[in-house]
Design a protein around this motif. Structure first.
Motif, PDB file in Angstrom:
ATOM      1  N   GLN A 145       0.818  -1.213   0.000  1.00  0.00           N
ATOM      2  CA  GLN A 145       0.000   0.000   0.000  1.00  0.00           C
ATOM      3  C   GLN A 145       0.856   1.268   0.000  1.00  0.00           C
ATOM      4  O   GLN A 145       0.318   2.379   0.013  1.00  0.00           O
ATOM      5  CB  GLN A 145      -0.913  -0.005   1.221  1.00  0.00           C
ATOM      6  CG  GLN A 145      -1.873  -1.191   1.250  1.00  0.00           C
ATOM      7  CD  GLN A 145      -2.722  -1.227   2.503  1.00  0.00           C
ATOM      8  OE1 GLN A 145      -2.691  -0.274   3.305  1.00  0.00           O
ATOM      9  NE2 GLN A 145      -3.482  -2.307   2.687  1.00  0.00           N
ATOM     10  N   GLY A 146       2.181   1.072   0.012  1.00  0.00           N
ATOM     11  CA  GLY A 146       3.073   2.218   0.003  1.00  0.00           C
ATOM     12  C   GLY A 146       3.400   2.773   1.375  1.00  0.00           C
ATOM     13  O   GLY A 146       4.081   3.803   1.477  1.00  0.00           O
ATOM     14  N   ARG A 147       2.963   2.139   2.446  1.00  0.00           N
ATOM     15  CA  ARG A 147       3.231   2.625   3.793  1.00  0.00           C
ATOM     16  C   ARG A 147       4.642   2.212   4.226  1.00  0.00           C
ATOM     17  O   ARG A 147       5.075   1.110   3.940  1.00  0.00           O
ATOM     18  CB  ARG A 147       2.214   2.055   4.780  1.00  0.00           C
ATOM     19  CG  ARG A 147       0.775   2.452   4.502  1.00  0.00           C
ATOM     20  CD  ARG A 147      -0.174   1.789   5.507  1.00  0.00           C
ATOM     21  NE  ARG A 147      -0.042   0.316   5.459  1.00  0.00           N
ATOM     22  CZ  ARG A 147      -0.708  -0.491   6.275  1.00  0.00           C
ATOM     23  NH1 ARG A 147      -1.517   0.015   7.215  1.00  0.00           N
ATOM     24  NH2 ARG A 147      -0.557  -1.793   6.177  1.00  0.00           N
ATOM     25  N   THR A 148       5.320   3.099   4.903  1.00  0.00           N
ATOM     26  CA  THR A 148       6.638   2.802   5.461  1.00  0.00           C
ATOM     27  C   THR A 148       6.491   2.652   6.968  1.00  0.00           C
ATOM     28  O   THR A 148       6.149   3.607   7.674  1.00  0.00           O
ATOM     29  CB  THR A 148       7.641   3.927   5.132  1.00  0.00           C
ATOM     30  OG1 THR A 148       7.752   4.056   3.714  1.00  0.00           O
ATOM     31  CG2 THR A 148       9.004   3.623   5.724  1.00  0.00           C
ATOM     32  N   THR A 149       6.751   1.439   7.442  1.00  0.00           N
ATOM     33  CA  THR A 149       6.544   1.118   8.858  1.00  0.00           C
ATOM     34  C   THR A 149       7.684   0.236   9.335  1.00  0.00           C
ATOM     35  O   THR A 149       8.605  -0.093   8.573  1.00  0.00           O
ATOM     36  CB  THR A 149       5.204   0.397   9.060  1.00  0.00           C
ATOM     37  OG1 THR A 149       5.172  -0.766   8.220  1.00  0.00           O
ATOM     38  CG2 THR A 149       4.036   1.306   8.699  1.00  0.00           C
ATOM     39  N   TRP A 150       7.569  -0.163  10.632  1.00  0.00           N
ATOM     40  CA  TRP A 150       8.584  -1.021  11.232  1.00  0.00           C
ATOM     41  C   TRP A 150       7.929  -2.314  11.722  1.00  0.00           C
ATOM     42  O   TRP A 150       6.783  -2.311  12.136  1.00  0.00           O
ATOM     43  CB  TRP A 150       9.258  -0.303  12.412  1.00  0.00           C
ATOM     44  CG  TRP A 150      10.110   0.855  11.963  1.00  0.00           C
ATOM     45  CD1 TRP A 150       9.694   2.116  11.692  1.00  0.00           C
ATOM     46  CD2 TRP A 150      11.513   0.839  11.762  1.00  0.00           C
ATOM     47  NE1 TRP A 150      10.724   2.923  11.321  1.00  0.00           N
ATOM     48  CE2 TRP A 150      11.890   2.146  11.363  1.00  0.00           C
ATOM     49  CE3 TRP A 150      12.520  -0.130  11.897  1.00  0.00           C
ATOM     50  CZ2 TRP A 150      13.194   2.497  11.083  1.00  0.00           C
ATOM     51  CZ3 TRP A 150      13.817   0.224  11.619  1.00  0.00           C
ATOM     52  CH2 TRP A 150      14.157   1.515  11.204  1.00  0.00           C
ATOM     53  N   ILE A 151       8.725  -3.425  11.653  1.00  0.00           N
ATOM     54  CA  ILE A 151       8.214  -4.728  12.038  1.00  0.00           C
ATOM     55  C   ILE A 151       9.371  -5.524  12.635  1.00  0.00           C
ATOM     56  O   ILE A 151      10.534  -5.309  12.257  1.00  0.00           O
ATOM     57  CB  ILE A 151       7.616  -5.464  10.805  1.00  0.00           C
ATOM     58  CG1 ILE A 151       6.867  -6.730  11.225  1.00  0.00           C
ATOM     59  CG2 ILE A 151       8.693  -5.803   9.801  1.00  0.00           C
ATOM     60  CD1 ILE A 151       6.139  -7.407  10.070  1.00  0.00           C
ATOM     61  N   PRO A 152       9.136  -6.430  13.582  1.00  0.00           N
ATOM     62  CA  PRO A 152      10.215  -7.280  14.083  1.00  0.00           C
ATOM     63  C   PRO A 152      10.874  -8.050  12.939  1.00  0.00           C
ATOM     64  O   PRO A 152      10.204  -8.641  12.097  1.00  0.00           O
ATOM     65  CB  PRO A 152       9.513  -8.205  15.076  1.00  0.00           C
ATOM     66  CG  PRO A 152       8.346  -7.421  15.549  1.00  0.00           C
ATOM     67  CD  PRO A 152       7.874  -6.644  14.353  1.00  0.00           C
ATOM     68  N   GLU A 153      12.168  -8.039  12.919  1.00  0.00           N
ATOM     69  CA  GLU A 153      12.916  -8.665  11.824  1.00  0.00           C
ATOM     70  C   GLU A 153      12.671 -10.173  11.752  1.00  0.00           C
ATOM     71  O   GLU A 153      12.744 -10.768  10.676  1.00  0.00           O
ATOM     72  CB  GLU A 153      14.407  -8.381  12.020  1.00  0.00           C
ATOM     73  CG  GLU A 153      15.259  -8.723  10.821  1.00  0.00           C
ATOM     74  CD  GLU A 153      16.709  -8.314  11.024  1.00  0.00           C
ATOM     75  OE1 GLU A 153      17.528  -8.613  10.133  1.00  0.00           O
ATOM     76  OE2 GLU A 153      17.020  -7.706  12.062  1.00  0.00           O
ATOM     77  N   SER A 154      12.362 -10.775  12.903  1.00  0.00           N
ATOM     78  CA  SER A 154      12.136 -12.224  12.928  1.00  0.00           C
ATOM     79  C   SER A 154      10.878 -12.624  12.176  1.00  0.00           C
ATOM     80  O   SER A 154      10.686 -13.806  11.883  1.00  0.00           O
ATOM     81  CB  SER A 154      12.055 -12.700  14.377  1.00  0.00           C
ATOM     82  OG  SER A 154      10.959 -12.071  15.042  1.00  0.00           O
ATOM     83  N   GLN A 155       9.989 -11.653  11.907  1.00  0.00           N
ATOM     84  CA  GLN A 155       8.737 -11.956  11.221  1.00  0.00           C
ATOM     85  C   GLN A 155       8.848 -11.774   9.704  1.00  0.00           C
ATOM     86  O   GLN A 155       7.839 -11.761   9.004  1.00  0.00           O
ATOM     87  CB  GLN A 155       7.618 -11.087  11.798  1.00  0.00           C
ATOM     88  CG  GLN A 155       7.340 -11.377  13.268  1.00  0.00           C
ATOM     89  CD  GLN A 155       6.262 -10.481  13.843  1.00  0.00           C
ATOM     90  OE1 GLN A 155       5.671  -9.677  13.134  1.00  0.00           O
ATOM     91  NE2 GLN A 155       6.012 -10.624  15.150  1.00  0.00           N
ATOM     92  N   LEU A 156      10.077 -11.655   9.222  1.00  0.00           N
ATOM     93  CA  LEU A 156      10.322 -11.561   7.785  1.00  0.00           C
ATOM     94  C   LEU A 156      11.057 -12.808   7.303  1.00  0.00           C
ATOM     95  O   LEU A 156      11.901 -13.356   8.005  1.00  0.00           O
ATOM     96  CB  LEU A 156      11.158 -10.317   7.463  1.00  0.00           C
ATOM     97  CG  LEU A 156      10.511  -8.960   7.751  1.00  0.00           C
ATOM     98  CD1 LEU A 156      11.494  -7.834   7.448  1.00  0.00           C
ATOM     99  CD2 LEU A 156       9.236  -8.773   6.954  1.00  0.00           C
TER     100      LEU A 156
END
Length: 206
Positions: A75-86
């Motif tokens: 959707q074009g949003r820039t956010t943060w996420i725990p690296e382990s969930q990638l």
């Protein structure tokens, strides 16, 4: 005091920026969850939304201290996420359609191969049938020639027999002719002296 706090915040921000990796790569949200994303690289930052399980996102940077990753979603949003969930590998959400397409492609190829094989098999059967027909014709022609050869051999044998008979007949005729001439000569030799008158010997009378 405010200047010192501002300077510290600025240095902290710069430090975070320096420690982030800026290479943009593709990552995938883990398949087993839909996870919340935050506005900053840590649990203390507020939640700003969710990303779906298996969704492809762009990895912008990572924070090695908090182990958070900065992403840009579809959707074009820039956010943060725990690296382990990638994940580095495509999710099942992406791979299943790809696998289905591969299966369809392979099935089409297999069907084409099957059709081509059947066609080639039919062509080979036709060629074999044609070869069998040609072989049968050659066999029949060979048998016909053998029969003709046998008939011709019999005719030759019969002609040889007739020739031998004629030769024997000619020889017998020559023998007869020769015997007849010899007999006539012998008869002439026997009767001719008696048929010629003898001269009287004058000296005898005297």
């Amino acid at each position: 005091m405010k200047k010192i706090i501002f300077a510290g915040c600025l240095l902290l921000t710069l430090g975070q920026t320096v420690t982030l990796a800026h290479a943009e790569t593709t990552r995938y949200i883990s398949d087993d969850l839909s996870t919340w994303v935050r506005s900053g690289p840590g649990n203390q930052y507020r939640l700003v939304g969710q990303v779906n399980a298996g969704e492809a996102v762009t990895l912008l940077s990572t924070n090695p201290e908090t182990h958070y990753a900065q992403i840009r979603d579809q959707q074009g949003r820039t956010t943060w996420i725990p690296e382990s969930q990638l994940n580095d590998n495509p999710s099942f959400k992406v791979r299943v359609p790809q696998l289905e397409q591969q299966v369809k492609t392979l099935s089409d190829k297999l069907a084409n191969i099957d059709t081509s094989w059947n066609q080639r098999t039919a062509e080979m059967q036709q060629k074999v049938a044609g070869s069998d027909g040609a072989i049968n014709q050659l066999k029949e022609e060979n048998q016909r020639l053998k029969n003709a050869l046998i008939v011709a051999q019999k005719k030759v044998d019969a002609a040889n027999v007739q020739l031998d008979d004629k030769q024997r007949a000619i020889i017998m005729q020559w023998f007869l002719y020769g015997g007849g001439v010899l007999g006539i000569g012998l008869l002439f030799g026997l009767f001719l002296p008696h048929m010629i008158p003898r001269r009287k010997n004058k000296n005898r009378w005297m």
